[in-house]
Design a protein around this motif. Structure first.
Motif, PDB file in Angstrom:
ATOM      1  N   UNK A   1      45.170  63.319  60.001  1.00  0.00           N
ATOM      2  CA  UNK A   1      44.038  63.088  60.904  1.00  0.00           C
ATOM      3  C   UNK A   1      42.846  62.488  60.164  1.00  0.00           C
ATOM      4  N   UNK A   2      42.687  62.873  58.911  1.00  0.00           N
ATOM      5  CA  UNK A   2      41.524  62.435  58.136  1.00  0.00           C
ATOM      6  C   UNK A   2      41.535  60.942  57.835  1.00  0.00           C
ATOM      7  N   UNK A   3      42.699  60.293  57.947  1.00  0.00           N
ATOM      8  CA  UNK A   3      42.778  58.863  57.618  1.00  0.00           C
ATOM      9  C   UNK A   3      43.219  58.014  58.804  1.00  0.00           C
ATOM     10  N   UNK A   4      43.576  58.659  59.890  1.00  0.00           N
ATOM     11  CA  UNK A   4      44.066  57.930  61.064  1.00  0.00           C
ATOM     12  C   UNK A   4      43.011  56.945  61.555  1.00  0.00           C
ATOM     13  N   UNK A   5      43.451  55.731  61.804  1.00  0.00           N
ATOM     14  CA  UNK A   5      42.531  54.695  62.254  1.00  0.00           C
ATOM     15  C   UNK A   5      41.884  53.920  61.134  1.00  0.00           C
ATOM     16  N   UNK A   6      41.989  54.415  59.907  1.00  0.00           N
ATOM     17  CA  UNK A   6      41.407  53.723  58.747  1.00  0.00           C
ATOM     18  C   UNK A   6      42.479  53.223  57.784  1.00  0.00           C
ATOM     19  N   UNK A   7      43.574  53.961  57.671  1.00  0.00           N
ATOM     20  CA  UNK A   7      44.653  53.597  56.749  1.00  0.00           C
ATOM     21  C   UNK A   7      45.856  53.081  57.525  1.00  0.00           C
ATOM     22  N   UNK A   8      46.576  52.158  56.919  1.00  0.00           N
ATOM     23  CA  UNK A   8      47.795  51.629  57.513  1.00  0.00           C
ATOM     24  C   UNK A   8      48.889  51.572  56.463  1.00  0.00           C
ATOM     25  N   UNK A   9      50.011  52.187  56.780  1.00  0.00           N
ATOM     26  CA  UNK A   9      51.156  52.163  55.877  1.00  0.00           C
ATOM     27  C   UNK A   9      52.154  51.126  56.377  1.00  0.00           C
ATOM     28  N   UNK A  10      52.780  50.437  55.439  1.00  0.00           N
ATOM     29  CA  UNK A  10      53.785  49.441  55.792  1.00  0.00           C
ATOM     30  C   UNK A  10      54.773  49.325  54.638  1.00  0.00           C
ATOM     31  N   UNK A  11      55.862  48.645  54.887  1.00  0.00           N
ATOM     32  CA  UNK A  11      56.837  48.463  53.815  1.00  0.00           C
ATOM     33  C   UNK A  11      57.508  47.111  53.964  1.00  0.00           C
ATOM     34  N   UNK A  12      57.924  46.584  52.826  1.00  0.00           N
ATOM     35  CA  UNK A  12      58.673  45.335  52.774  1.00  0.00           C
ATOM     36  C   UNK A  12      59.951  45.646  52.012  1.00  0.00           C
ATOM     37  N   UNK A  13      61.018  45.876  52.737  1.00  0.00           N
ATOM     38  CA  UNK A  13      62.260  46.269  52.075  1.00  0.00           C
ATOM     39  C   UNK A  13      62.843  45.150  51.211  1.00  0.00           C
ATOM     40  N   UNK A  14      62.514  43.925  51.537  1.00  0.00           N
ATOM     41  CA  UNK A  14      62.996  42.806  50.719  1.00  0.00           C
ATOM     42  C   UNK A  14      62.322  42.787  49.355  1.00  0.00           C
ATOM     43  N   UNK A  15      61.115  43.336  49.284  1.00  0.00           N
ATOM     44  CA  UNK A  15      60.373  43.378  48.023  1.00  0.00           C
ATOM     45  C   UNK A  15      60.379  44.759  47.391  1.00  0.00           C
ATOM     46  N   UNK A  16      61.110  45.694  48.002  1.00  0.00           N
ATOM     47  CA  UNK A  16      61.158  47.071  47.470  1.00  0.00           C
ATOM     48  C   UNK A  16      59.763  47.657  47.272  1.00  0.00           C
ATOM     49  N   UNK A  17      58.897  47.434  48.234  1.00  0.00           N
ATOM     50  CA  UNK A  17      57.510  47.858  48.079  1.00  0.00           C
ATOM     51  C   UNK A  17      56.979  48.472  49.372  1.00  0.00           C
ATOM     52  N   UNK A  18      56.232  49.546  49.204  1.00  0.00           N
ATOM     53  CA  UNK A  18      55.506  50.177  50.301  1.00  0.00           C
ATOM     54  C   UNK A  18      54.020  50.010  50.025  1.00  0.00           C
ATOM     55  N   UNK A  19      53.257  49.769  51.069  1.00  0.00           N
ATOM     56  CA  UNK A  19      51.829  49.534  50.935  1.00  0.00           C
ATOM     57  C   UNK A  19      51.033  50.584  51.707  1.00  0.00           C
ATOM     58  N   UNK A  20      49.833  50.818  51.223  1.00  0.00           N
ATOM     59  CA  UNK A  20      48.880  51.633  51.961  1.00  0.00           C
ATOM     60  C   UNK A  20      47.562  50.878  51.972  1.00  0.00           C
ATOM     61  N   UNK A  21      47.258  50.292  53.111  1.00  0.00           N
ATOM     62  CA  UNK A  21      45.985  49.588  53.285  1.00  0.00           C
ATOM     63  C   UNK A  21      44.932  50.610  53.687  1.00  0.00           C
ATOM     64  N   UNK A  22      43.880  50.692  52.895  1.00  0.00           N
ATOM     65  CA  UNK A  22      42.836  51.685  53.125  1.00  0.00           C
ATOM     66  C   UNK A  22      41.530  50.972  53.424  1.00  0.00           C
ATOM     67  N   UNK A  23      41.036  51.147  54.619  1.00  0.00           N
ATOM     68  CA  UNK A  23      39.779  50.537  55.043  1.00  0.00           C
ATOM     69  C   UNK A  23      38.737  51.613  55.323  1.00  0.00           C
ATOM     70  N   UNK A  24      37.499  51.191  55.407  1.00  0.00           N
ATOM     71  CA  UNK A  24      36.391  52.115  55.718  1.00  0.00           C
ATOM     72  C   UNK A  24      36.449  53.346  54.829  1.00  0.00           C
TER      73      UNK A  24
END
Length: 123
Positions: free
Chosen positions: A61-84
């Motif tokens: 709840x503390x990060x909902x709406x500000x953080x976005x998680x995603x992954x690119x399986x072709x690049x073997x990478x997971x991302x966490x975009x952190x805004x605000x």
């Protein structure tokens, strides 16, 4: 499986950072991925989770709406975009892999961990 988290740094409140979690091995897409964080003197806490396909995500709840998680399986990478970003987001951030558990908000559900990357948010 080896995980390497990167992308941390010092940022002012309101700024953004993108964390990356790169994994070795051919079975990357077999794992669900979680991000956790641990502030100094506090317990490790759940931040976000993404399923192996990327089709399901969840956030504290503390990060909902500000953080976005995603992954690119072709690049073997997971991302966490952190805004605000807020000073209370300051912590060491860890990525972790799980073969699958309904208790994905619990750090004990994860078998593999990266080394952590420090995020510092100044006020």
């Amino acid at each position: 499986v080896q995980l390497q988290a990167s992308g941390g740094g010092l940022v002012q409140a309101g700024g953004s950072l993108r964390l990356s979690c790169a994994a070795s091995g051919r079975t990357f897409s077999s794992y669900n991925t979680g991000w956790f964080r641990q502030a100094s003197g506090k317990e490790r806490e759940f931040v976000s989770h993404i399923s192996r396909s990327g089709g399901s995500t969840d956030y504290a709840d503390s990060v909902k709406g500000r953080f976005t998680i995603s992954r690119d399986n072709a690049k073997n990478t997971v991302y966490l975009q952190m805004n605000s970003l807020k000073p209370e987001d300051t912590a060491v951030y860890y990525c972790a892999f799980s073969a699958g558990s309904p208790y994905y908000r619990a750090w004990r559900s994860y078998s593999y961990w990266g080394q952590g990357t420090l995020v510092t948010v100044s006020s």
